[in-house]
Design a protein around this motif. Sequence first.
Motif, PDB file in Angstrom:
ATOM      1  N   ILE A  32       6.269   3.952  -8.092  1.00 30.98           N
ATOM      2  CA  ILE A  32       7.087   2.761  -8.209  1.00 30.98           C
ATOM      3  C   ILE A  32       7.746   2.513  -6.847  1.00 30.98           C
ATOM      4  CG2 ILE A  32       9.089   4.040  -9.072  1.00 30.98           C
ATOM      5  CD1 ILE A  32       9.588   1.593 -10.926  1.00 30.98           C
ATOM      6  N   ASP A  33       7.751   1.274  -6.410  1.00 32.63           N
ATOM      7  CA  ASP A  33       8.337   0.979  -5.102  1.00 32.63           C
ATOM      8  C   ASP A  33       9.792   0.521  -5.264  1.00 32.63           C
ATOM      9  OD1 ASP A  33       8.300  -1.787  -5.712  1.00 32.63           O
ATOM     10  OD2 ASP A  33       6.432  -2.129  -4.623  1.00 32.63           O
ATOM     11  N   SER A  34      10.418   0.153  -4.158  1.00 25.48           N
ATOM     12  CA  SER A  34      11.841  -0.205  -4.177  1.00 25.48           C
ATOM     13  C   SER A  34      12.125  -1.487  -4.955  1.00 25.48           C
ATOM     14  CB  SER A  34      12.364  -0.337  -2.746  1.00 25.48           C
ATOM     15  OG  SER A  34      11.754  -1.439  -2.094  1.00 25.48           O
ATOM     16  N   GLN A  35      11.111  -2.310  -5.153  1.00 19.11           N
ATOM     17  CA  GLN A  35      11.274  -3.544  -5.918  1.00 19.11           C
ATOM     18  C   GLN A  35      10.881  -3.372  -7.384  1.00 19.11           C
ATOM     19  OE1 GLN A  35       9.391  -6.854  -3.856  1.00 19.11           O
ATOM     20  NE2 GLN A  35       9.676  -5.784  -1.927  1.00 19.11           N
ATOM     21  N   GLY A  36      10.467  -2.159  -7.756  1.00 17.93           N
ATOM     22  CA  GLY A  36      10.115  -1.880  -9.136  1.00 17.93           C
ATOM     23  C   GLY A  36       8.653  -2.091  -9.482  1.00 17.93           C
ATOM     24  N   CYS A  51       5.013   7.138  -2.762  1.00 18.61           N
ATOM     25  CA  CYS A  51       5.485   5.870  -2.206  1.00 18.61           C
ATOM     26  C   CYS A  51       6.697   6.159  -1.336  1.00 18.61           C
ATOM     27  CB  CYS A  51       5.855   4.916  -3.338  1.00 18.61           C
ATOM     28  SG  CYS A  51       6.409   3.286  -2.774  1.00 18.61           S
ATOM     29  N   GLY A  52       6.681   5.656  -0.106  1.00 12.02           N
ATOM     30  CA  GLY A  52       7.788   5.867   0.817  1.00 12.02           C
ATOM     31  C   GLY A  52       8.935   4.908   0.566  1.00 12.02           C
ATOM     32  N   ARG A  98      -3.247   5.546   4.064  1.00 11.45           N
ATOM     33  CA  ARG A  98      -1.988   4.885   3.727  1.00 11.45           C
ATOM     34  C   ARG A  98      -2.187   3.387   3.657  1.00 11.45           C
ATOM     35  NH1 ARG A  98       1.854   5.119   9.123  1.00 11.45           N
ATOM     36  NH2 ARG A  98       0.441   3.905  10.426  1.00 11.45           N
ATOM     37  N   LYS A  99      -1.234   2.771   2.965  1.00  6.55           N
ATOM     38  CA  LYS A  99      -1.193   1.317   2.833  1.00  6.55           C
ATOM     39  C   LYS A  99       0.219   0.878   3.168  1.00  6.55           C
ATOM     40  CE  LYS A  99      -1.908  -2.433  -0.498  1.00  6.55           C
ATOM     41  NZ  LYS A  99      -0.858  -3.221   0.141  1.00  6.55           N
ATOM     42  N   LEU A 100       0.363   0.207   4.295  1.00 10.35           N
ATOM     43  CA  LEU A 100       1.657  -0.330   4.673  1.00 10.35           C
ATOM     44  C   LEU A 100       1.935  -1.580   3.838  1.00 10.35           C
ATOM     45  CD1 LEU A 100       1.352   0.065   8.554  1.00 10.35           C
ATOM     46  CD2 LEU A 100       2.544   1.564   6.943  1.00 10.35           C
ATOM     47  N   PRO A 101       3.193  -1.898   3.579  1.00 11.54           N
ATOM     48  CA  PRO A 101       3.506  -3.065   2.741  1.00 11.54           C
ATOM     49  C   PRO A 101       2.829  -4.335   3.255  1.00 11.54           C
ATOM     50  CG  PRO A 101       5.490  -1.800   3.204  1.00 11.54           C
ATOM     51  CD  PRO A 101       4.396  -1.217   4.049  1.00 11.54           C
ATOM     52  N   GLY A 102       2.155  -5.034   2.360  1.00 13.96           N
ATOM     53  CA  GLY A 102       1.496  -6.291   2.706  1.00 13.96           C
ATOM     54  C   GLY A 102       0.207  -6.149   3.485  1.00 13.96           C
ATOM     55  N   HIS A 104      -4.449  21.228  -3.175  1.00 18.60           N
ATOM     56  CA  HIS A 104      -3.342  20.633  -2.430  1.00 18.60           C
ATOM     57  C   HIS A 104      -2.265  20.029  -3.343  1.00 18.60           C
ATOM     58  CE1 HIS A 104      -6.380  17.459  -2.968  1.00 18.60           C
ATOM     59  NE2 HIS A 104      -5.371  16.623  -3.023  1.00 18.60           N
ATOM     60  N   ARG A 105      -1.074  19.965  -2.781  1.00 15.58           N
ATOM     61  CA  ARG A 105       0.082  19.319  -3.394  1.00 15.58           C
ATOM     62  C   ARG A 105       0.720  18.463  -2.316  1.00 15.58           C
ATOM     63  NH1 ARG A 105      -2.502  20.888  -6.802  1.00 15.58           N
ATOM     64  NH2 ARG A 105      -2.033  22.315  -8.487  1.00 15.58           N
ATOM     65  N   PHE A 106       1.167  17.268  -2.732  1.00 14.20           N
ATOM     66  CA  PHE A 106       1.665  16.276  -1.778  1.00 14.20           C
ATOM     67  C   PHE A 106       3.005  15.751  -2.264  1.00 14.20           C
ATOM     68  CE2 PHE A 106       0.857  11.815   0.069  1.00 14.20           C
ATOM     69  CZ  PHE A 106       1.219  12.187   1.349  1.00 14.20           C
ATOM     70  N   THR A 107       3.976  15.668  -1.357  1.00 16.55           N
ATOM     71  CA  THR A 107       5.284  15.151  -1.739  1.00 16.55           C
ATOM     72  C   THR A 107       5.965  14.502  -0.539  1.00 16.55           C
ATOM     73  OG1 THR A 107       7.302  15.688  -2.975  1.00 16.55           O
ATOM     74  CG2 THR A 107       6.596  17.264  -1.293  1.00 16.55           C
TER      75      THR A 107
END
Length: 163
Positions: A1-5, A52-53, A84-88, A110-113
């Motif tokens: 989930i991103d910062s905008q939901g 998600c960053g 990665r996928k940068l916003p937009g 692997h584990r990713f965080t």
Amino acid sequence: IDSQGFLHVLVGTHGRPFMYARSLRSNDSEGGWTDPVPIGENLRQTYIGFVCGEDDSLHVVYRMWRSNIDPSPHSIHATLAYSRKLPGKAWEPPKVLVVAPFSEYSIFYHRFTIDRVGRLFLAYDYWSTFWFYRTDHRGDRRALLMSEDGGKNWKLVESRAFG
């Protein structure tokens, strides 16, 4: 989930490109989804690690198979790769982080965080089907990679990084 939901989803089959979709409405999984799109062409991907960053960039790590390319030009070998996928923006091409030392079947467990200041952490433990590797190399093989710049650069973590 991103910062905008908005909800972001990656799905995939074993050894095929991951498919990416995003919810059409924030905080709503029933309000519809974008059409799924592959995050890369002709990629043989397995074992998703997805975060998600804070800036809404999407980061994914996975095992990616490669064939007929160094270091195993006459065989198949596994890599631990990052995209990665940068916003937009569209998904960036994969970046190989780790190359298996042996051809044929390998897995990285692997584990990713991501931590609260945005650093990406990728822990892995390489395993090969070759018996001599498993019996001759006993002990802990776990390693930890870190990116402090949103996935542009990666390095092995030193204990002083946590000081």
